[in-house]
Design a protein around this motif. Structure first.
Motif, PDB file in Angstrom:
ATOM      1  N   ARG A   1       0.416  16.522   3.894  1.00 24.09           N
ATOM      2  CA  ARG A   1       0.568  15.068   3.962  1.00 24.09           C
ATOM      3  C   ARG A   1       1.122  14.613   2.616  1.00 24.09           C
ATOM      4  NH1 ARG A   1      -3.627  10.826   2.964  1.00 24.09           N
ATOM      5  NH2 ARG A   1      -5.004  12.606   2.674  1.00 24.09           N
ATOM      6  N   VAL A   2       2.186  13.803   2.665  1.00 21.11           N
ATOM      7  CA  VAL A   2       2.814  13.282   1.450  1.00 21.11           C
ATOM      8  C   VAL A   2       2.755  11.761   1.518  1.00 21.11           C
ATOM      9  CG1 VAL A   2       4.946  13.158   0.106  1.00 21.11           C
ATOM     10  CG2 VAL A   2       4.358  15.262   1.313  1.00 21.11           C
ATOM     11  N   GLU A   3       2.293  11.153   0.426  1.00 24.77           N
ATOM     12  CA  GLU A   3       2.248   9.701   0.341  1.00 24.77           C
ATOM     13  C   GLU A   3       3.026   9.232  -0.882  1.00 24.77           C
ATOM     14  OE1 GLU A   3      -1.975   8.636   2.526  1.00 24.77           O
ATOM     15  OE2 GLU A   3      -1.841   8.431   0.352  1.00 24.77           O
ATOM     16  N   TYR A   4       3.698   8.105  -0.713  1.00 22.43           N
ATOM     17  CA  TYR A   4       4.455   7.489  -1.795  1.00 22.43           C
ATOM     18  C   TYR A   4       3.779   6.173  -2.168  1.00 22.43           C
ATOM     19  CZ  TYR A   4       8.079  10.821  -0.601  1.00 22.43           C
ATOM     20  OH  TYR A   4       8.782  11.972  -0.364  1.00 22.43           O
ATOM     21  N   SER A   5       3.725   5.909  -3.469  1.00 24.99           N
ATOM     22  CA  SER A   5       3.143   4.659  -3.947  1.00 24.99           C
ATOM     23  C   SER A   5       3.905   4.195  -5.180  1.00 24.99           C
ATOM     24  CB  SER A   5       1.660   4.838  -4.264  1.00 24.99           C
ATOM     25  OG  SER A   5       1.491   5.822  -5.266  1.00 24.99           O
TER      26      SER A   5
ATOM     27  N   LYS B   1       0.844  -1.204   0.000  1.00 26.75           N
ATOM     28  CA  LYS B   1       0.000   0.000   0.000  1.00 26.75           C
ATOM     29  C   LYS B   1       0.875   1.248   0.000  1.00 26.75           C
ATOM     30  CE  LYS B   1      -0.557   0.619   4.974  1.00 26.75           C
ATOM     31  NZ  LYS B   1      -1.518   0.878   6.034  1.00 26.75           N
ATOM     32  N   GLU B   2       0.235   2.383  -0.258  1.00 24.64           N
ATOM     33  CA  GLU B   2       0.974   3.639  -0.219  1.00 24.64           C
ATOM     34  C   GLU B   2       1.381   3.927   1.228  1.00 24.64           C
ATOM     35  OE1 GLU B   2      -3.183   4.240   0.618  1.00 24.64           O
ATOM     36  OE2 GLU B   2      -2.310   3.522  -1.254  1.00 24.64           O
ATOM     37  N   ARG B   3       2.461   4.661   1.362  1.00 21.73           N
ATOM     38  CA  ARG B   3       3.002   4.954   2.698  1.00 21.73           C
ATOM     39  C   ARG B   3       3.416   6.416   2.787  1.00 21.73           C
ATOM     40  NH1 ARG B   3       2.932   0.039   5.879  1.00 21.73           N
ATOM     41  NH2 ARG B   3       3.174  -1.631   4.385  1.00 21.73           N
ATOM     42  N   ARG B   4       3.343   6.935   3.989  1.00 21.47           N
ATOM     43  CA  ARG B   4       3.832   8.283   4.265  1.00 21.47           C
ATOM     44  C   ARG B   4       5.336   8.211   4.537  1.00 21.47           C
ATOM     45  NH1 ARG B   4      -0.350  11.449   8.046  1.00 21.47           N
ATOM     46  NH2 ARG B   4       1.026  13.114   7.376  1.00 21.47           N
ATOM     47  N   TYR B   5       5.976   9.356   4.378  1.00 24.25           N
ATOM     48  CA  TYR B   5       7.417   9.439   4.604  1.00 24.25           C
ATOM     49  C   TYR B   5       7.767   8.914   5.991  1.00 24.25           C
ATOM     50  CZ  TYR B   5      12.095  11.407   5.087  1.00 24.25           C
ATOM     51  OH  TYR B   5      13.443  11.556   5.299  1.00 24.25           O
ATOM     52  N   SER B   6       7.002   9.337   7.004  1.00 22.11           N
ATOM     53  CA  SER B   6       7.296   8.930   8.386  1.00 22.11           C
ATOM     54  C   SER B   6       7.189   7.414   8.575  1.00 22.11           C
ATOM     55  CB  SER B   6       6.376   9.657   9.369  1.00 22.11           C
ATOM     56  OG  SER B   6       5.021   9.361   9.082  1.00 22.11           O
ATOM     57  N   GLU B   7       6.284   6.765   7.856  1.00 21.30           N
ATOM     58  CA  GLU B   7       6.160   5.305   7.941  1.00 21.30           C
ATOM     59  C   GLU B   7       7.395   4.629   7.341  1.00 21.30           C
ATOM     60  OE1 GLU B   7       1.811   3.742   7.322  1.00 21.30           O
ATOM     61  OE2 GLU B   7       2.179   5.398   5.918  1.00 21.30           O
ATOM     62  N   ILE B   8       7.849   5.145   6.213  1.00 26.17           N
ATOM     63  CA  ILE B   8       9.032   4.589   5.564  1.00 26.17           C
ATOM     64  C   ILE B   8      10.249   4.790   6.462  1.00 26.17           C
ATOM     65  CG2 ILE B   8      10.535   4.672   3.535  1.00 26.17           C
ATOM     66  CD1 ILE B   8       8.047   5.748   1.979  1.00 26.17           C
ATOM     67  N   LYS B   9      10.374   5.974   7.030  1.00 27.64           N
ATOM     68  CA  LYS B   9      11.504   6.286   7.908  1.00 27.64           C
ATOM     69  C   LYS B   9      11.483   5.392   9.146  1.00 27.64           C
ATOM     70  CE  LYS B   9      14.965   8.740   9.583  1.00 27.64           C
ATOM     71  NZ  LYS B   9      15.828   7.732  10.162  1.00 27.64           N
ATOM     72  N   ALA B  10      10.305   5.164   9.720  1.00 29.10           N
ATOM     73  CA  ALA B  10      10.206   4.302  10.903  1.00 29.10           C
ATOM     74  C   ALA B  10      10.575   2.855  10.559  1.00 29.10           C
ATOM     75  CB  ALA B  10       8.804   4.371  11.487  1.00 29.10           C
ATOM     76  N   PHE B  11      10.175   2.396   9.382  1.00 23.69           N
ATOM     77  CA  PHE B  11      10.496   1.035   8.955  1.00 23.69           C
ATOM     78  C   PHE B  11      11.994   0.878   8.729  1.00 23.69           C
ATOM     79  CE2 PHE B  11      10.866  -2.133   5.467  1.00 23.69           C
ATOM     80  CZ  PHE B  11      10.427  -3.246   6.168  1.00 23.69           C
ATOM     81  N   LEU B  12      12.606   1.876   8.108  1.00 26.82           N
ATOM     82  CA  LEU B  12      14.045   1.869   7.844  1.00 26.82           C
ATOM     83  C   LEU B  12      14.746   2.719   8.903  1.00 26.82           C
ATOM     84  CD1 LEU B  12      13.878   2.466   3.982  1.00 26.82           C
ATOM     85  CD2 LEU B  12      14.174   0.294   5.162  1.00 26.82           C
ATOM     86  N   TRP B  13      14.611   2.357  10.131  1.00 26.21           N
ATOM     87  CA  TRP B  13      15.045   3.175  11.253  1.00 26.21           C
ATOM     88  C   TRP B  13      16.510   3.568  11.202  1.00 26.21           C
ATOM     89  CZ3 TRP B  13      18.842   1.090  14.287  1.00 26.21           C
ATOM     90  CH2 TRP B  13      19.061  -0.283  14.145  1.00 26.21           C
ATOM     91  N   ASP B  14      17.340   2.810  10.513  1.00 27.27           N
ATOM     92  CA  ASP B  14      18.774   3.072  10.485  1.00 27.27           C
ATOM     93  C   ASP B  14      19.197   4.007   9.353  1.00 27.27           C
ATOM     94  OD1 ASP B  14      21.287   2.697  11.636  1.00 27.27           O
ATOM     95  OD2 ASP B  14      21.792   1.072  10.272  1.00 27.27           O
ATOM     96  N   ILE B  15      18.271   4.435   8.505  1.00 21.82           N
ATOM     97  CA  ILE B  15      18.619   5.301   7.374  1.00 21.82           C
ATOM     98  C   ILE B  15      18.555   6.765   7.814  1.00 21.82           C
ATOM     99  CG2 ILE B  15      16.249   5.440   6.484  1.00 21.82           C
ATOM    100  CD1 ILE B  15      17.402   5.348   3.641  1.00 21.82           C
ATOM    101  N   SER B  16      19.469   7.563   7.312  1.00 28.26           N
ATOM    102  CA  SER B  16      19.426   8.996   7.624  1.00 28.26           C
ATOM    103  C   SER B  16      18.322   9.659   6.802  1.00 28.26           C
ATOM    104  CB  SER B  16      20.770   9.657   7.318  1.00 28.26           C
ATOM    105  OG  SER B  16      20.973   9.718   5.920  1.00 28.26           O
ATOM    106  N   GLN B  17      17.861  10.790   7.276  1.00 29.05           N
ATOM    107  CA  GLN B  17      16.824  11.525   6.561  1.00 29.05           C
ATOM    108  C   GLN B  17      17.298  11.913   5.166  1.00 29.05           C
ATOM    109  OE1 GLN B  17      14.920  14.633   8.815  1.00 29.05           O
ATOM    110  NE2 GLN B  17      14.321  15.748   6.980  1.00 29.05           N
ATOM    111  N   GLY B  18      18.541  12.341   5.065  1.00 27.74           N
ATOM    112  CA  GLY B  18      19.100  12.728   3.770  1.00 27.74           C
ATOM    113  C   GLY B  18      19.170  11.563   2.792  1.00 27.74           C
ATOM    114  N   SER B  19      19.603  10.403   3.275  1.00 25.45           N
ATOM    115  CA  SER B  19      19.682   9.222   2.404  1.00 25.45           C
ATOM    116  C   SER B  19      18.302   8.777   1.949  1.00 25.45           C
ATOM    117  CB  SER B  19      20.379   8.068   3.126  1.00 25.45           C
ATOM    118  OG  SER B  19      21.739   8.343   3.299  1.00 25.45           O
ATOM    119  N   LEU B  20      17.335   8.790   2.866  1.00 23.86           N
ATOM    120  CA  LEU B  20      15.983   8.385   2.489  1.00 23.86           C
ATOM    121  C   LEU B  20      15.406   9.344   1.457  1.00 23.86           C
ATOM    122  CD1 LEU B  20      13.494   6.633   2.668  1.00 23.86           C
ATOM    123  CD2 LEU B  20      12.825   7.886   4.733  1.00 23.86           C
ATOM    124  N   THR B  21      15.567  10.619   1.680  1.00 24.82           N
ATOM    125  CA  THR B  21      15.066  11.616   0.725  1.00 24.82           C
ATOM    126  C   THR B  21      15.713  11.416  -0.643  1.00 24.82           C
ATOM    127  OG1 THR B  21      14.631  13.196   2.495  1.00 24.82           O
ATOM    128  CG2 THR B  21      14.863  14.091   0.267  1.00 24.82           C
TER     129      THR B  21
END
Length: 119
Positions: free
Chosen positions: A88-92, A45-65
């Motif tokens: 609100r931003v969603e990625y799909s 399903k589509e996810r918000r940035y914060s959900e992706i960041k929480a799932f990939l807890w070890d990634i920096s904000q800059g790398s994720l962006t």
């Protein structure tokens, strides 16, 4: 002689070396430590940035962006901004990425079969 270089593929390579071009093109757009995992996480399903960041807890904000922008530029994900406060931003996944999902599933199964086993 056709050549593949850091700047991409010359026309001769694209025409004459379709087999290697196909592999190199796929590798090129999916290069990056987190891209496969991001696509896998978005497949349900589509996810918000914060959900992706929480799932990939070890990634920096800059790398994720950076990884999200590259996936968007390459047409694998779409970013939708909703006009709310706060925004609100969603990625799909795009149709192009959905065609890659069976390959991700095969990679997942390969890793389950040959990777380390839980104790």
């Amino acid at each position: 002689m056709s050549r593949i270089c850091k700047d991409g593929f010359d026309k001769e390579c694209i025409r004459d070396q379709r087999e290697v071009y196909g592999i190199a093109y796929t590798q090129n757009i999916l290069s990056g430590r987190w891209k496969y995992i991001i696509l896998w996480f978005l497949k349900a399903k589509e996810r918000r940035y914060s959900e992706i960041k929480a799932f990939l807890w070890d990634i920096s904000q800059g790398s994720l962006t950076k990884q999200l922008r590259e996936l968007e530029t390459d047409g694998l994900i779409q970013r939708e901004v909703f006009p709310e406060v706060p925004p609100r931003v969603e990625y799909s996944l795009t149709t192009k990425a959905r065609e890659f999902i069976p390959i991700l599933d095969m990679m997942e199964n390969f890793g389950k079969k040959f990777g380390e086993k839980p104790e």
